[in-house]
Scaffold this motif. Structure first.
Motif, PDB file in Angstrom:
ATOM      1  N   ARG A   4       0.842  -1.209   0.000  1.00 21.64           N
ATOM      2  CA  ARG A   4       0.000   0.000   0.000  1.00 21.64           C
ATOM      3  C   ARG A   4       0.870   1.248   0.000  1.00 21.64           C
ATOM      4  NH1 ARG A   4      -2.273   4.023   2.897  1.00 21.64           N
ATOM      5  NH2 ARG A   4      -4.494   4.439   2.619  1.00 21.64           N
ATOM      6  N   ASP A   5       1.883   1.269   0.861  1.00 23.34           N
ATOM      7  CA  ASP A   5       2.774   2.433   0.927  1.00 23.34           C
ATOM      8  C   ASP A   5       3.522   2.647  -0.387  1.00 23.34           C
ATOM      9  OD1 ASP A   5       1.957   2.853   3.538  1.00 23.34           O
ATOM     10  OD2 ASP A   5       3.744   1.939   4.433  1.00 23.34           O
ATOM     11  N   GLY A  22      -8.866  15.782 -12.520  1.00 24.02           N
ATOM     12  CA  GLY A  22      -9.211  14.776 -13.519  1.00 24.02           C
ATOM     13  C   GLY A  22      -8.636  13.403 -13.233  1.00 24.02           C
ATOM     14  N   LEU A  23      -8.088  13.189 -12.048  1.00 21.05           N
ATOM     15  CA  LEU A  23      -7.509  11.904 -11.700  1.00 21.05           C
ATOM     16  C   LEU A  23      -8.580  10.815 -11.716  1.00 21.05           C
ATOM     17  CD1 LEU A  23      -4.891  10.483 -10.448  1.00 21.05           C
ATOM     18  CD2 LEU A  23      -6.105  10.730  -8.291  1.00 21.05           C
ATOM     19  N   THR A  24      -8.355   9.783 -12.512  1.00 20.39           N
ATOM     20  CA  THR A  24      -9.229   8.607 -12.510  1.00 20.39           C
ATOM     21  C   THR A  24      -8.361   7.377 -12.297  1.00 20.39           C
ATOM     22  OG1 THR A  24      -9.142   8.442 -14.902  1.00 20.39           O
ATOM     23  CG2 THR A  24     -11.001   9.657 -13.973  1.00 20.39           C
ATOM     24  N   LEU A  25      -8.961   6.331 -11.787  1.00 16.53           N
ATOM     25  CA  LEU A  25      -8.207   5.170 -11.348  1.00 16.53           C
ATOM     26  C   LEU A  25      -7.502   4.414 -12.471  1.00 16.53           C
ATOM     27  CD1 LEU A  25     -10.478   3.736  -8.523  1.00 16.53           C
ATOM     28  CD2 LEU A  25      -8.394   5.086  -8.312  1.00 16.53           C
ATOM     29  N   ARG A  26      -8.199   4.134 -13.552  1.00 12.87           N
ATOM     30  CA  ARG A  26      -7.576   3.317 -14.601  1.00 12.87           C
ATOM     31  C   ARG A  26      -6.324   3.961 -15.189  1.00 12.87           C
ATOM     32  NH1 ARG A  26     -13.034   1.000 -17.124  1.00 12.87           N
ATOM     33  NH2 ARG A  26     -13.246  -0.711 -15.649  1.00 12.87           N
ATOM     34  N   PRO A  27      -6.387   5.246 -15.607  1.00 10.90           N
ATOM     35  CA  PRO A  27      -5.163   5.848 -16.155  1.00 10.90           C
ATOM     36  C   PRO A  27      -4.018   5.947 -15.142  1.00 10.90           C
ATOM     37  CG  PRO A  27      -7.082   7.091 -16.851  1.00 10.90           C
ATOM     38  CD  PRO A  27      -7.548   6.113 -15.816  1.00 10.90           C
ATOM     39  N   MET A  38      -6.392  -3.137  -7.986  1.00  9.72           N
ATOM     40  CA  MET A  38      -5.386  -3.172  -6.923  1.00  9.72           C
ATOM     41  C   MET A  38      -5.451  -1.882  -6.098  1.00  9.72           C
ATOM     42  SD  MET A  38      -3.159  -5.080  -5.462  1.00  9.72           S
ATOM     43  CE  MET A  38      -2.961  -6.382  -6.654  1.00  9.72           C
ATOM     44  N   LEU A  39      -5.665  -0.749  -6.756  1.00 11.68           N
ATOM     45  CA  LEU A  39      -5.809   0.516  -6.024  1.00 11.68           C
ATOM     46  C   LEU A  39      -7.043   0.479  -5.129  1.00 11.68           C
ATOM     47  CD1 LEU A  39      -4.803   3.106  -8.778  1.00 11.68           C
ATOM     48  CD2 LEU A  39      -3.426   2.321  -6.829  1.00 11.68           C
ATOM     49  N   ILE A  40      -8.139  -0.033  -5.654  1.00 16.04           N
ATOM     50  CA  ILE A  40      -9.367  -0.146  -4.834  1.00 16.04           C
ATOM     51  C   ILE A  40      -9.134  -1.094  -3.661  1.00 16.04           C
ATOM     52  CG2 ILE A  40     -11.756  -1.015  -4.844  1.00 16.04           C
ATOM     53  CD1 ILE A  40     -11.475   1.746  -6.116  1.00 16.04           C
ATOM     54  N   TYR A  41      -8.450  -2.191  -3.909  1.00 16.26           N
ATOM     55  CA  TYR A  41      -8.172  -3.157  -2.843  1.00 16.26           C
ATOM     56  C   TYR A  41      -7.408  -2.484  -1.700  1.00 16.26           C
ATOM     57  CZ  TYR A  41      -6.072  -7.023  -0.296  1.00 16.26           C
ATOM     58  OH  TYR A  41      -5.663  -7.869   0.700  1.00 16.26           O
ATOM     59  N   HIS A  42      -6.397  -1.694  -2.037  1.00 19.21           N
ATOM     60  CA  HIS A  42      -5.545  -1.094  -1.008  1.00 19.21           C
ATOM     61  C   HIS A  42      -6.099   0.199  -0.416  1.00 19.21           C
ATOM     62  CE1 HIS A  42      -2.141  -3.818  -0.987  1.00 19.21           C
ATOM     63  NE2 HIS A  42      -2.278  -3.914  -2.301  1.00 19.21           N
ATOM     64  N   PHE A  43      -6.934   0.922  -1.168  1.00 20.66           N
ATOM     65  CA  PHE A  43      -7.415   2.214  -0.677  1.00 20.66           C
ATOM     66  C   PHE A  43      -8.919   2.258  -0.451  1.00 20.66           C
ATOM     67  CE2 PHE A  43      -3.324   2.955  -2.596  1.00 20.66           C
ATOM     68  CZ  PHE A  43      -2.693   3.694  -1.617  1.00 20.66           C
ATOM     69  N   GLY A  44      -9.663   1.335  -1.022  1.00 25.84           N
ATOM     70  CA  GLY A  44     -11.105   1.261  -0.790  1.00 25.84           C
ATOM     71  C   GLY A  44     -11.935   2.039  -1.789  1.00 25.84           C
ATOM     72  N   SER A  45     -11.443   3.204  -2.205  1.00 21.76           N
ATOM     73  CA  SER A  45     -12.202   4.045  -3.142  1.00 21.76           C
ATOM     74  C   SER A  45     -11.265   5.098  -3.729  1.00 21.76           C
ATOM     75  CB  SER A  45     -13.366   4.738  -2.440  1.00 21.76           C
ATOM     76  OG  SER A  45     -12.879   5.708  -1.514  1.00 21.76           O
ATOM     77  N   ARG A  46     -11.736   5.738  -4.780  1.00 23.77           N
ATOM     78  CA  ARG A  46     -10.987   6.843  -5.358  1.00 23.77           C
ATOM     79  C   ARG A  46     -10.846   7.967  -4.343  1.00 23.77           C
ATOM     80  NH1 ARG A  46     -11.892  11.820  -7.062  1.00 23.77           N
ATOM     81  NH2 ARG A  46     -10.593  12.701  -8.692  1.00 23.77           N
ATOM     82  N   ASP A  47     -11.926   8.253  -3.605  1.00 18.16           N
ATOM     83  CA  ASP A  47     -11.871   9.315  -2.598  1.00 18.16           C
ATOM     84  C   ASP A  47     -10.791   9.044  -1.558  1.00 18.16           C
ATOM     85  OD1 ASP A  47     -13.921  10.763  -3.777  1.00 18.16           O
ATOM     86  OD2 ASP A  47     -15.472   9.980  -2.442  1.00 18.16           O
ATOM     87  N   ALA A  48     -10.718   7.800  -1.098  1.00 16.75           N
ATOM     88  CA  ALA A  48      -9.717   7.458  -0.090  1.00 16.75           C
ATOM     89  C   ALA A  48      -8.312   7.573  -0.676  1.00 16.75           C
ATOM     90  CB  ALA A  48      -9.959   6.051   0.446  1.00 16.75           C
ATOM     91  N   LEU A  49      -8.146   7.202  -1.936  1.00 19.14           N
ATOM     92  CA  LEU A  49      -6.847   7.338  -2.595  1.00 19.14           C
ATOM     93  C   LEU A  49      -6.459   8.809  -2.715  1.00 19.14           C
ATOM     94  CD1 LEU A  49      -4.390   6.195  -4.113  1.00 19.14           C
ATOM     95  CD2 LEU A  49      -5.790   6.250  -6.199  1.00 19.14           C
TER      96      LEU A  49
END
Length: 183
Positions: A4-5, A22-27, A38-49
């Motif tokens: 995660r870190d 304009g940050l989106t997860l896939r790009p 993998m980002l969702i797994y470690h952060f839970g959501s785009r907001d949390a990221l």
């Protein structure tokens, strides 16, 4: 460093380079060599990221302020702080916070609480720095409020105003801060 870190460091590096708007997860996942899942797994959501990235950028900015050598007085300290604001990596770290604020993220949950916590840490770092520059403990909080808000405004004006005009304005601010310090 755990996974995660590591992901957070890489996403933060990407955001510092490309911006937050304009940050989106896939790009972003593709850019750092992972998947959006993998980002969702470690952060839970785009907001949390995004909250984690803003916090990481704030920590990097704090580290830069903590590393600044003490200046010979509050006026010199404010001017040195402004010089640091205009150079990397501090410039980009502060720009991420400005982008988050400009997009309305800072004023609403889930970002509001995180932003307040980051702001408190940032103010503590500024107070430590200005204290090392000679600001008395009984007024350093007032000086931080004046300097922090003003330098953010000057930082935003970098896009449109002449650097020499801003430098004069910052020095006026520095003189006012020194006056509050009793210098």
């Amino acid at each position: 460093m755990n996974r995660r870190d590591d992901l957070l460091e890489r996403v933060t590096d990407h955001v510092l380079e490309q911006g937050l708007i304009g940050l989106t997860l896939r790009p972003v996942a593709a850019a750092i060599g992972t998947s959006d899942r993998m980002l969702i797994y470690h952060f839970g959501s785009r907001d949390a990221l995004v909250s984690a990235v803003v916090d990481a950028a704030t920590q990097r900015a704090i580290d830069e302020v903590d590393a600044l050598p003490a200046a010979a007085g509050v006026r010199a300290g404010v001017n040195a702080l402004w010089a640091a604001y205009r150079t990397e990596p501090l410039h980009r770290c502060l720009h991420v916070y400005c982008q988050a604020a400009a997009t309305g993220l800072i004023g609403q949950e889930p970002y509001l609480s995180d932003a307040r916590a980051s702001n408190e840490r940032w103010a503590t770092a500024l107070a430590g720095y200005l204290g090392r520059c000679g600001a008395p403990a009984d007024v350093v909080g007032r000086i931080v409020t004046l300097v922090d808000s003003s330098l953010y405004g000057f930082h935003l004006d970098l896009a449109t105003d002449r650097p020499e005009e801003l430098a004069r304005g910052v020095d006026d601010l520095a003189r006012a801060a020194a006056g509050l310090a009793g210098a």
